[in-house]
Structure formats: structure tokens, C-alpha cells
Design a protein around this motif. Structure first.
Motif, mmCIF file in Angstrom:
data_model
loop_
_atom_site.group_PDB
_atom_site.id
_atom_site.type_symbol
_atom_site.label_atom_id
_atom_site.label_comp_id
_atom_site.label_asym_id
_atom_site.label_seq_id
_atom_site.Cartn_x
_atom_site.Cartn_y
_atom_site.Cartn_z
ATOM 1 N N UNK A 87 -14.120 -7.629 -33.015
ATOM 2 C CA UNK A 87 -13.086 -8.561 -32.577
ATOM 3 C C UNK A 87 -13.214 -9.866 -33.345
ATOM 4 N N UNK A 88 -12.063 -10.382 -33.763
ATOM 5 C CA UNK A 88 -12.054 -11.614 -34.547
ATOM 6 C C UNK A 88 -10.954 -12.536 -34.056
ATOM 7 N N UNK A 89 -11.317 -13.803 -33.963
ATOM 8 C CA UNK A 89 -10.352 -14.821 -33.572
ATOM 9 C C UNK A 89 -9.502 -15.173 -34.789
ATOM 10 N N UNK A 90 -8.198 -15.020 -34.666
ATOM 11 C CA UNK A 90 -7.292 -15.372 -35.755
ATOM 12 C C UNK A 90 -6.196 -16.259 -35.192
ATOM 13 N N UNK A 91 -6.241 -17.531 -35.579
ATOM 14 C CA UNK A 91 -5.252 -18.463 -35.069
ATOM 15 C C UNK A 91 -5.367 -18.611 -33.565
ATOM 16 N N UNK A 92 -4.283 -18.294 -32.859
ATOM 17 C CA UNK A 92 -4.229 -18.489 -31.419
ATOM 18 C C UNK A 92 -4.446 -17.193 -30.648
ATOM 19 N N UNK A 93 -4.972 -16.172 -31.322
ATOM 20 C CA UNK A 93 -5.162 -14.905 -30.624
ATOM 21 C C UNK A 93 -6.389 -14.178 -31.156
ATOM 22 N N UNK A 94 -6.503 -12.918 -30.763
ATOM 23 C CA UNK A 94 -7.640 -12.079 -31.120
ATOM 24 C C UNK A 94 -7.113 -10.822 -31.792
ATOM 25 N N UNK A 95 -7.794 -10.371 -32.818
ATOM 26 C CA UNK A 95 -7.468 -9.105 -33.476
ATOM 27 C C UNK A 95 -8.678 -8.186 -33.367
ATOM 28 N N UNK A 96 -8.418 -6.881 -33.364
ATOM 29 C CA UNK A 96 -9.503 -5.911 -33.260
ATOM 30 C C UNK A 96 -9.440 -4.969 -34.449
ATOM 31 N N UNK A 97 -10.622 -4.638 -34.992
ATOM 32 C CA UNK A 97 -10.720 -3.782 -36.176
ATOM 33 C C UNK A 97 -11.772 -2.712 -35.945
ATOM 34 N N UNK A 98 -11.607 -1.594 -36.643
ATOM 35 C CA UNK A 98 -12.606 -0.533 -36.586
ATOM 36 C C UNK A 98 -12.699 0.152 -37.940
ATOM 37 N N UNK A 99 -13.807 0.853 -38.159
ATOM 38 C CA UNK A 99 -14.005 1.553 -39.423
ATOM 39 C C UNK A 99 -13.136 2.799 -39.471
ATOM 40 N N UNK A 100 -12.772 3.198 -40.675
ATOM 41 C CA UNK A 100 -11.888 4.340 -40.881
ATOM 42 C C UNK A 100 -12.457 5.618 -40.270
ATOM 43 N N UNK A 101 -11.593 6.556 -39.981
ATOM 44 C CA UNK A 101 -12.019 7.828 -39.400
ATOM 45 C C UNK A 101 -12.543 8.792 -40.455
ATOM 46 N N UNK A 102 -11.932 8.760 -41.632
ATOM 47 C CA UNK A 102 -12.280 9.722 -42.686
ATOM 48 C C UNK A 102 -12.953 9.021 -43.849
ATOM 49 N N UNK A 103 -14.136 9.511 -44.201
ATOM 50 C CA UNK A 103 -14.890 8.946 -45.309
ATOM 51 C C UNK A 103 -14.949 9.952 -46.455
ATOM 52 N N UNK A 104 -14.924 9.442 -47.665
ATOM 53 C CA UNK A 104 -15.029 10.302 -48.832
ATOM 54 C C UNK A 104 -16.490 10.534 -49.194
ATOM 55 N N UNK A 105 -16.748 11.707 -49.756
ATOM 56 C CA UNK A 105 -18.048 12.029 -50.346
ATOM 57 C C UNK A 105 -19.212 11.596 -49.450
ATOM 58 N N UNK A 106 -20.063 10.694 -50.003
ATOM 59 C CA UNK A 106 -21.282 10.284 -49.287
ATOM 60 C C UNK A 106 -21.132 8.912 -48.635
ATOM 61 N N UNK A 107 -19.895 8.447 -48.478
ATOM 62 C CA UNK A 107 -19.661 7.081 -47.990
ATOM 63 C C UNK A 107 -20.226 6.855 -46.591
ATOM 64 N N UNK A 108 -20.061 7.836 -45.703
ATOM 65 C CA UNK A 108 -20.517 7.658 -44.325
ATOM 66 C C UNK A 108 -22.024 7.450 -44.274
ATOM 67 N N UNK A 109 -22.775 8.284 -44.981
ATOM 68 C CA UNK A 109 -24.240 8.158 -44.970
ATOM 69 C C UNK A 109 -24.664 6.822 -45.566
ATOM 70 N N UNK A 110 -24.056 6.435 -46.669
ATOM 71 C CA UNK A 110 -24.435 5.185 -47.329
ATOM 72 C C UNK A 110 -24.097 3.976 -46.460
ATOM 73 N N UNK A 111 -22.944 4.035 -45.800
ATOM 74 C CA UNK A 111 -22.571 2.918 -44.943
ATOM 75 C C UNK A 111 -23.545 2.766 -43.788
#
Length: 607
Positions: free
Chosen positions: A355-379
Motif C-alpha cells: 500500500x502506498x500513499x499517493x496524493x489524497x488517497x491510497x493505492x495498492x499493488x501486488x506482484x505479477x501472477x506469471x513469471x518468466x523462466x527463473x524470475x520467481x526463484x531469483x525474486x
């Protein structure tokens, strides 16, 4: 599992203007202070729990026009689940429980959506809180304006899906005194069979008698108190009960002791806040499990939603990890808000919500569902599990090696007068170039963390940086992007040379290794084999191998001296990086290398 909350929408609550959050069974809410983590939990408590009695004016969002809004809306959607994921229909028990609240999507998947609305009561004062079940789960655009059927008003909360909140301020020592606390509710539900009660009370009576008989002080006290019978015509009798006489009164004197063994255990009031806080959370889990068992015995559906604020408070890192495992190993859904990189590092990537405060409100973010190759392990391995603090960053500054990782934070502090950690800025050396940046790029893009790169400028390095950056962020003119700073044609040490800091570097070498270090290096190394290079001469007739020539070190002239200096620095990079930085920060900040000044200005404007 049989059901789950999969989506929550919140409008007009505290700092939240309008957001939608998807929730897995275990959700870990991350963010800076005042980013909205607690607001999400309290909004859920308003929709499913007892928060309505705590509502105040401050819970209503203040809009861009500086006016306090007069309506809070919270939508919660329940879906049917099994071990593999979402399924079409609720189990029979839940169909009976939800009844006509169940709706179906066009593909046949069932759901139950509950809307909670809170607004000031201008007639009676206070606030009005109403709940309805929705007939349509609308698209996110304008969801809060979709009208509800007033015939679908709920007269009570959903008892089968209780919201159980573990507050950030918790202390089992204080909760033992409160009947309404979770441990108080556990104690009040204690029951024994009638025969067991009689036997236990006989045992307690015997213990009480023994305690008095073996104490001169208690015997003396009883003798004097027995004289009360003089006021009751000789018919009175005193009974001392060091221990509760009736089993029903056990909870009134109930205490919890803890220690490494029975012999050295002591009361919770003498333990530190870490142990008391941890014990408090475990009592909530005990209460929840008792409720689960009770409903199982009655063959009734039951799905608790457990929310814990800052479970890491007062606990050392290993205890934080242990507690997290204990919390998620429970029936129902678990929502945890945390500032702990240790807890964040244990979470599965799909469980993290930033969750991040942006201006006068809050936004929510999450990591992608699908990872390529070895990205998930490295992350997981190279970022989240080993650098969990990056998940809380306001900005990430990436560079290739340890020199920049050591130098840039100190130079930043000297330039701005503020430590980067205090501003939420993390400087990271990725120990390489090109693909080494990739997991950090993914993290920054998906969680919307401002990103800066301070890169060496060799040709191959720039090619690798461009390739990796463009794969994550799309086609970009990397060399002319405001958040990327490239030391054209050289590395960090070479850049310092080009900017006129040769004298400072020579001074640093003398301070670290003595006055004669450079001359000694040249004298010792001059003429040594540097490398072998392949020539254009025809291959050997006999062995058919290419012809190579030896290239020897040549420290003659100014270029040779410069090369010797760079080799000396490279031989002890960590030590020299610290020493060079120490001399740089002694200079006026206007004299810092220009690329570094440009980087810091861009960071200040972007954070």
C-alpha cells in the motif's frame, strides 16, 4: 477450505478514497507508516465485525476539496473455494447458511457480496451503519454508485464469518483482567462435568486446609477472625480460602506463568512486552480454534477472518518468524499488516499487498501472477528473502558493485543532510550488470516503487542494461531516461579520474597504504604479464593452434601511472571505497562529481 474473501472494495474511509484489494487466504499488507494498512483492516472490521461502535468523524475521508465526505462504503465478496482454487458452487452447508444472498456470475460461479454503508445520523446524532447483500458484483468503475435493493438489508452480522482483530497494542497481563478479552472469553467458557466439579472442589478444599494448617501466620489470622462470632451470638465461623473455593471462581484468580521450566517460571506481569504480546496473540488463536471446534461439533459452517496488526512488535527476528508461522497455521483467512522485513521475507510473493500513499488517497499493488523462466526463484532468493526491506522502500537506487553501494549512501547523506534510510531510500549493489538487475526491476515496476540506476558505461554493460530494462519497462531510450545515470565509457573509479579527482584518489592511497605505495606498485608490477591476445598471424603449421602474444604491464607515462592507481584501488575495493568516500564528503557538496549531483537531485524530486 470452503469459502474465502477474494475482493474488498473501500470508498471514503479514513485516507482511502477508492481502492480494490484482492485477497488470498493469507494476505500480508506492507507499506510505510500511514500508508493505509490499518485502514484496510478497520474497514473490514466495519463490514464484518464490531467497528461500527467505534466510528468517529475522523473515519470519514477528506476529499480533494478539503471537505469531509459523509458516506463510507465497503464491499466484501465471498467465493467458493477448495484446495485447488475457486470452484463453481458453495458447499451445501454454506448454501444453507448464505441462502438467498448467493448470486452467480455469467460463467456460473457463485458468490456472496455484502455492502456496508456508514453515514452520520443527522437526526439522532452518531452514525448509521447498514448492510445489504448485493445482487450484482459490478465492474470496478463506479462500483460504489451501483444502487442496492433495500429489501436485501441485513438485520445482523454474518455470525458464521466473524472478524477477529488482534490490535497492535496487546498485553496478556492486562487482558487477564478483562472479561471481554479473548482470554477472558476462553475462561468464561470453561465447563466441567458435575462430578468433576465436586471432585475438584474437594481437592481445592483440602489444599486450602493444608495451606492454613501449615502456616502460623494464617492460623493466627483465622483465630483472630473467628472472634467475629462474638457479634453473631457465637454462630459465625471464618473460612480462609487462599485458593478459590468454587470452580466457577477460578477465572477470577487465573494467571499465566512462563519460563524454561516449572521451577523457574514466573507470572506474565514480570515478563517483557515481547512475551506478553506474543502470548496475547496465541490466546486469540486458542479462542478461534475453540470456536471452530464448537461449530464442528454442531455441524455448522464457520470461517473466521483473523487480522493481526504488527505482530512483530517487541519480538526479535526469529520470534517474528515463528509467530508468523503460528498465525497462518489456522482455520479461516489471515490478514497481517507489518513493517517487518523478516515476516515479509517469509510470505509467498502472491500474498504480498503493498500500500502506498499517493496524493489524497491510497493505492495498492501486488506482484505479477506469471513469471518468466527463473524470475520467481531469483525474486524470492535475491530480493525478498535477503533484502526484505526493499518492499518498504520509497525509492530504490541500483548500481553494479560494492564501491557504489558503499559510496552513494554516504554521499547522499552529505549532500542532502538526511540519511537515506530516514527517507525510505535504499541503495543496492546488484553485484553485476545486465540480467542481475532483472529481479529488482520486476519488484520496482510491479509495486510501483520509484527506481534509479547508476551504471558503469562500458559498451557491453550498457547493452545489457538496455536489454534488461526494456524487457521489464518496455522500449525506452535508456541513455536519455531521467532515472538512469550512465558513466559514459568508464566505471566509477575511472569517472572520478575524468572529473578531476585524481589528486584526491592519490591522497587516499597514501593515507591507506603509505607514501610509497604507487611507486612500489609500478616498480614491482611493471613488465609483468598482463594478458595474452590472439594475433592475426597464420595458425601454427604443426599444431594448427592460433598464435598468441603476451601483453606486458607498461606503467610508463601519465597513462601508466593512472593505470597503476586504478589497479591499486581494484586490489582492495571495499577498503578504498570507504576511504575515497570519506575524503569526498569532506568537500563542499557543490564540488561532488556532477553525475552524482544529478542523481541526488533526481531522487529528491521523485520521492
Amino acid at each position: 477450505m470452503s469459502i474465502q474473501i477474494d475482493v474488498v472494495r473501500i470508498c471514503g474511509f479514513r485516507g482511502i478514497a477508492n481502492i480494490e484489494i484482492t485477497l488470498p487466504r493469507v494476505a500480508v499488507l506492507l507499506g510505510q507508516n500511514n500508508a493505509g494498512k490499518t485502514s484496510v483492516i478497520k474497514a473490514l472490521q466495519l463490514a464484518l465485525g464490531d467497528y461500527s461502535r467505534y466510528l468517529t468523524d475522523e473515519d470519514f475521508h477528506i476529499g480533494d476539496d478539503e471537505k469531509r465526505q459523509e458516506l463510507i462504503t465497503v464491499d466484501v465478496r465471498f467465493i467458493a473455494m477448495n484446495e485447488s482454487g475457486r470452484v463453481n458452487e458453495f458447499p451445501t452447508a454454506w448454501q444453507n447458511e448464505f441462502g438467498d444472498k448467493i448470486q452467480s456470475e455469467p460463467d456460473g460461479k457463485q458468490y456472496v457480496a455484502i455492502r456496508t454503508r456508514a453515514k452520520p445520523d443527522k437526526v439522532k446524532g452518531g452514525y448509521t451503519v447498514e448492510r445489504f447483500h448485493l445482487e450484482v458484483w459490478a465492474a470496478i468503475s463506479g462500483w460504489q454508485d451501483v444502487p442496492v435493493n433495500t429489501k436485501n438489508r441485513l438485520t445482523k452480522r454474518l455470525e458464521a464469518t466473524p472478524f477477529i482483530s488482534i490490535d497492535a497494542q496487546r498485553d496478556i497481563h492486562n487482558e487477564l483482567k478483562e472479561k471481554t478479552s479473548f482470554i477472558g472469553r476462553v475462561l468464561s467458557s470453561v465447563e466441567y462435568k458435575e462430578d468433576d466439579v465436586a471432585e475438584l472442589e474437594r481437592m481445592v478444599a483440602k489444599v486450602n486446609q493444608e495451606a492454613i494448617t501449615k502456616s502460623d501466620h494464617l492460623n493466627s489470622l483465622k483465630t483472630h477472625l473467628d472472634k467475629l462470632n462474638q457479634s453473631f451470638a457465637g454462630s459465625g465461623q471464618t473460612e480462609l480460602t487462599p485458593f478459590p473455593k468454587k470452580i466457577r471462581d477460578l477465572s477470577k484468580r487465573f494467571s499465566v506463568h512462563f519460563g524454561e521450566s516449572d521451577k523457574d517460571s514466573f507470572s506474565m506481569e514480570y515478563h517483557g512486552m515481547g512475551t506478553r504480546s506474543w502470548a496475547s496473540m496465541l490466546t486469540v488463536k486458542a479462542f478461534t480454534e475453540l470456536m471452530v471446534k464448537k461449530h464442528e461439533d454442531e455441524v455448522e459452517p464457520f470461517f473466521p477472518i483473523l487480522a493481526a496488526e504488527e505482530p512483530e512488535a517487541h519480538l526479535h527476528p526469529n520470534a517474528q518468524r515463528t509467530l508468523y508461522k503460528q498465525l497462518i497455521d489456522t482455520t479461516g483467512q489471515v490478514i497481517i499488516s507489518t513493517h517487518s522485513p523478516y515476516i515479509a521475507g517469509l510470505a509467498e510473493l502472491h500474498e504480498i499487498r503493498s500500500l502506498r500513499k499517493t496524493g489524497n488517497s491510497v493505492e495498492v499493488y501486488q506482484l505479477r501472477d506469471n513469471f518468466e523462466d527463473d524470475d520467481l526463484r531469483k525474486l524470492k532468493r535475491e530480493v525478498v528473502h535477503s533484502r526484505g526491506e526493499l518492499l518498504f522502500s520509497k525509492a530504490i537506487v541500483l548500481s553494479e558493485g560494492e564501491t557504489e553501494e558503499q559510496a552513494l549512501p554516504e554521499l547522499f547523506e552529505a549532500y542532502t543532510g538526511q540519511h537515506p534510510f530516514a527517507l525510505g531510500i535504499n541503495f543496492v549493489g546488484v553485484n553485476g550488470s545486465g540480467a542481475k538487475y532483472r529481479p529488482f526491476f520486476i519488484l520496482a515496476k510491479d509495486l510501483n516503487i520509484p527506481l534509479f540506476v547508476f551504471s558503469d558505461g562500458e559498451v557491453d554493460t550498457i547493452i545489457g542494461l538496455k536489454k534488461t530494462y526494456n524487457k521489464i519497462f518496455g522500449d525506452t531510450d535508456v541513455e536519455n531516461t531521467s532515472n538512469i545515470f550512465i558513466l559514459t565509457g568508464t566505471d566509477f573509479e575511472g569517472y572520478l579520474f575524468s572529473q578531476g579527482f585524481k589528486g584526491l584518489i592519490e591522497q587516499t592511497i597514501r593515507e591507506v597504504d603509505g607514501e610509497g605505495k604507487i611507486d612500489d606498485w609500478i616498480q614491482k608490477k611493471n613488465g609483468e604479464l598482463l594478458k595474452r591476445i590472439k594475433t592475426n598471424k597464420p595458425p601454427c603449421v604443426t599444431c594448427k593452434q592460433h598464435i598468441f602474444e603476451d601483453v606486458l604491464r607498461d606503467f610508463s607515462g601519465e597513462d601508466g601511472v593512472n593505470q597503476a592507481i586504478l589497479e591499486i584501488i581494484d586490489s582492495k575495493k571495499p577498503q578504498y571505497a570507504k576511504a575515497i568516500t570519506g575524503n569526498l564528503i569532506k568537500l563542499p557538496k557543490e564540488s561532488f562529481p556532477q553525475k552524482i549531483i544529478d542523481l541526488f537531485k533526481e531522487i529528491e524530486s521523485g520521492v
